[in-house]
Design an enzyme around this catalytic site. Structure first.
Site, PDB file in Angstrom:
ATOM      1  N   LEU A  53       0.846  -1.193   0.000  1.00 19.57           N
ATOM      2  CA  LEU A  53       0.000   0.000   0.000  1.00 19.57           C
ATOM      3  C   LEU A  53       0.884   1.247   0.000  1.00 19.57           C
ATOM      4  CD1 LEU A  53      -2.810  -1.076   2.492  1.00 19.57           C
ATOM      5  CD2 LEU A  53      -2.499  -1.630   0.069  1.00 19.57           C
TER       6      LEU A  53
ATOM      7  N   ARG B  56       1.821  14.817   7.081  1.00 14.15           N
ATOM      8  CA  ARG B  56       2.691  15.207   8.188  1.00 14.15           C
ATOM      9  C   ARG B  56       4.159  15.332   7.787  1.00 14.15           C
ATOM     10  NH1 ARG B  56       0.977  11.100  12.839  1.00 14.15           N
ATOM     11  NH2 ARG B  56      -0.012   9.985  11.118  1.00 14.15           N
TER      12      ARG B  56
ATOM     13  N   TYR C 103       3.335  -2.252   3.669  1.00 17.66           N
ATOM     14  CA  TYR C 103       3.142  -0.807   3.584  1.00 17.66           C
ATOM     15  C   TYR C 103       4.418  -0.149   3.074  1.00 17.66           C
ATOM     16  CZ  TYR C 103      -1.101  -1.765   6.145  1.00 17.66           C
ATOM     17  OH  TYR C 103      -2.327  -2.259   6.499  1.00 17.66           O
TER      18      TYR C 103
ATOM     19  N   GLU D 182      -9.104   0.588  16.251  1.00 19.80           N
ATOM     20  CA  GLU D 182      -8.294   1.765  15.969  1.00 19.80           C
ATOM     21  C   GLU D 182      -8.332   2.711  17.172  1.00 19.80           C
ATOM     22  OE1 GLU D 182      -6.367   2.108  13.343  1.00 19.80           O
ATOM     23  OE2 GLU D 182      -7.051   0.136  12.677  1.00 19.80           O
TER      24      GLU D 182
ATOM     25  N   LYS E  83      40.545  15.588 -11.996  1.00 18.90           N
ATOM     26  CA  LYS E  83      39.402  15.163 -12.796  1.00 18.90           C
ATOM     27  C   LYS E  83      39.913  14.526 -14.073  1.00 18.90           C
ATOM     28  CE  LYS E  83      37.716  17.462 -15.869  1.00 18.90           C
ATOM     29  NZ  LYS E  83      37.563  17.025 -17.261  1.00 18.90           N
TER      30      LYS E  83
ATOM     31  N   TYR F  93      45.507  21.739  -9.137  1.00 14.01           N
ATOM     32  CA  TYR F  93      44.418  21.185  -9.944  1.00 14.01           C
ATOM     33  C   TYR F  93      45.017  20.425 -11.120  1.00 14.01           C
ATOM     34  CZ  TYR F  93      40.733  20.696 -13.371  1.00 14.01           C
ATOM     35  OH  TYR F  93      39.864  20.170 -14.291  1.00 14.01           O
TER      36      TYR F  93
ATOM     37  N   ASN G 164      56.731  14.494  -9.823  1.00 13.32           N
ATOM     38  CA  ASN G 164      56.495  15.376  -8.675  1.00 13.32           C
ATOM     39  C   ASN G 164      55.876  16.673  -9.175  1.00 13.32           C
ATOM     40  OD1 ASN G 164      57.341  15.923  -5.598  1.00 13.32           O
ATOM     41  ND2 ASN G 164      57.567  17.804  -6.778  1.00 13.32           N
TER      42      ASN G 164
END
Length: 457
Positions: free
Chosen positions: A8, A15, A100, A151, A348, A363, A374
């Site tokens: 279900l 809420r 559920y 309930e 990257k 970078y 190095n």
């Protein structure tokens, strides 16, 4: 025994205070509903039927690729009505297990025990809880058999004091559900058709309703707000941490462990606090991960160390490598054995060769780097011209001095040496020294400019 599973997942979840359908809120990086489906599959059912309503298209899209029978509950009239919508797709000689989409921690073993009791009559999963508020209470006869579920909104004070509650999870022969569900009424405070009301009808027919007690209260916890979502998340992570620790992984604090994908570990792996693991992560023997690291879709070879505060994504590291602290490895980074990437380095689409070092403030992007290289502090590869990406090729044994700029496409052959502060735009041959910087001039008698705007200081 043939088994059909109905999940279900039609509720709005008001809420949660979110535009996202409740069952799509994530636990360990996956929608809650995906966890329930995985548990359902482990029971080897004939079919899994998912009843959707609020946000149905979004739920279907999020679970695209799953082999599921989608059932639409046009109006959310209660759990009994939801199961009734799925029954036309289920054979009469099958047993139906109702789960559920917002109860993601339920255990497969618990469900197997429940289903085993449901071949002739309904069987209900119950739990003993410390605070029963919000749950339907289990009403038992003097002989201990279940006679009804009341309930909370409809319970009297004596019934509300009961600690055994209904989890909502139920198994029953499809033929019985087909008989009882159309007879369920909605004369209750919510005006809904409650699935547990079939139990009273079964009792009236002289059937003995079985009850399977859950192993723990947390197992049946349904998520209705973000506080409960956080509780479920922590319990899931704690379970995974304990499982890895039993396999020999050293986790500094299992309550500060976050796995949001799949983790494979060798022997003597160590994971410090606040490490987040996403996607497919593989850690070889003796790998050590420092605190506050994020690893997403990475493979790290034996004997390697990732120091604190490092972020790795789509990277492959060979054995005995070292990363960080405060390093960022972006997709396409490959480190050969013994390579080192230090603090405040970003890479990257870069191959870092055997025993090569990129120690700090650098970078390296779109670069093929040889062995024993190095790279000095402050060096960058200028790989993007505003339109296209270009590669930098660095041979074996190259030394690049600090604060150098390598303007791609450019190549430095084996043994090349780039003087600190150089801006390189042309190839460097084997064992050549490249000096590409402006000539220094010292001007005597120079005076600093005086600012007329004193307030600017």
């Amino acid at each position: 025994m043939k088994l059909d599973i109905v999940i279900l997942a039609a509720g709005q979840g008001t809420r949660m205070k979110s535009s996202l359908p409740k069952v799509l809120h994530p636990v360990a990086g996956r929608p809650m509903l995906a966890h329930v489906i995985a548990t359902a599959r482990a029971l080897d059912p004939v079919a899994i039927h998912v009843v959707v309503g609020h946000g149905a298209d979004e739920v279907r899209t999020a679970l695209a690729g799953e082999d599921l029978n989608w059932v639409v509950q046009a109006q959310q009239l209660g759990t009994g009505d939801a199961v009734l919508q799925a029954l036309p797709d289920i054979a009469g000689d099958s047993v139906v297990l109702v789960l559920y989409g917002d109860v993601p921690l339920i255990e497969t073993a618990t469900l197997r025990a429940l289903v085993a009791q449901a071949d002739q009559a309904p069987a209900l999963l119950t739990a003993e809880v410390g605070d029963p508020q919000g749950y339907g209470r289990i009403i038992r006869a003097a002989d201990g058999s279940v006679v009804a579920v009341v309930e909370e909104k409809d319970a009297n004070p004596e019934q509300r004091a009961l600690r055994e509650v209904n989890s909502g999870v139920l198994a029953a022969p499809a033929s019985l559900l087909a008989r009882y569900l159309p007879a369920v009424g909605n004369a209750n405070s919510q005006g809904e058709y409650y699935l547990p009301d079939v139990l009273g009808l079964a009792v009236s027919d002289g059937l003995a309703v079985a009850a399977q007690l859950a192993l723990s209260e947390i197992e049946i916890l349904g998520v209705n707000d973000r506080v409960q979502l956080a509780a479920v998340e922590r319990e899931y992570q704690l379970r995974r941490a304990h499982a890895f620790m039993r396999e020999g992984v050293a986790i500094a604090d299992p309550r500060r462990f976050d796995l949001r994908g799949t983790l494979h570990c060798g022997r003597d792996v160590s994971i410090d606090v606040n490490v987040v693991l996403e996607g497919e992560v593989s850690l070889g023997d003796g790998v050590s991960i420092g605190p506050n690291c994020v690893l997403r879709d990475v493979a790290i070879g034996a004997g390697s160390t990732v120091h604190a505060m490092s972020h790795l994504e789509g990277a492959v590291l060979a054995e005995n490598t070292s990363v960080g602290p405060f390093a960022r490895l972006r997709p396409g980074t490959r480190m050969a054995a013994g390579a080192r990437i230090g603090n405040f380095v970003e890479t990257k689409n870069a191959d870092i060769g055997v025993a090569s070092k990129v120690n700090h403030l650098t970078y390296i992007g779109d670069c093929a780097m040889g062995e024993g290289v190095n790279i000095g502090a402050g060096t960058i590869t200028c790989n993007y011209d505003g339109v296209n990406k270009h590669r930098t090729t660095i041979g074996d044994g190259v030394f690049v001095g600090s604060n150098s700029t390598l303007v791609a496409p450019v190549e430095i052959a084996d043994g090349g040496f780039v003087a600190a502060g150089s801006t390189l735009t042309m190839a460097v041959g084997e064992n050549e020294l490249a000096v590409a910087r402006g000539r220094q001039r010292n001007i005597q008698g120079w005076q600093r400019p005086n600012s007329s705007n004193k307030e600017g200081h």
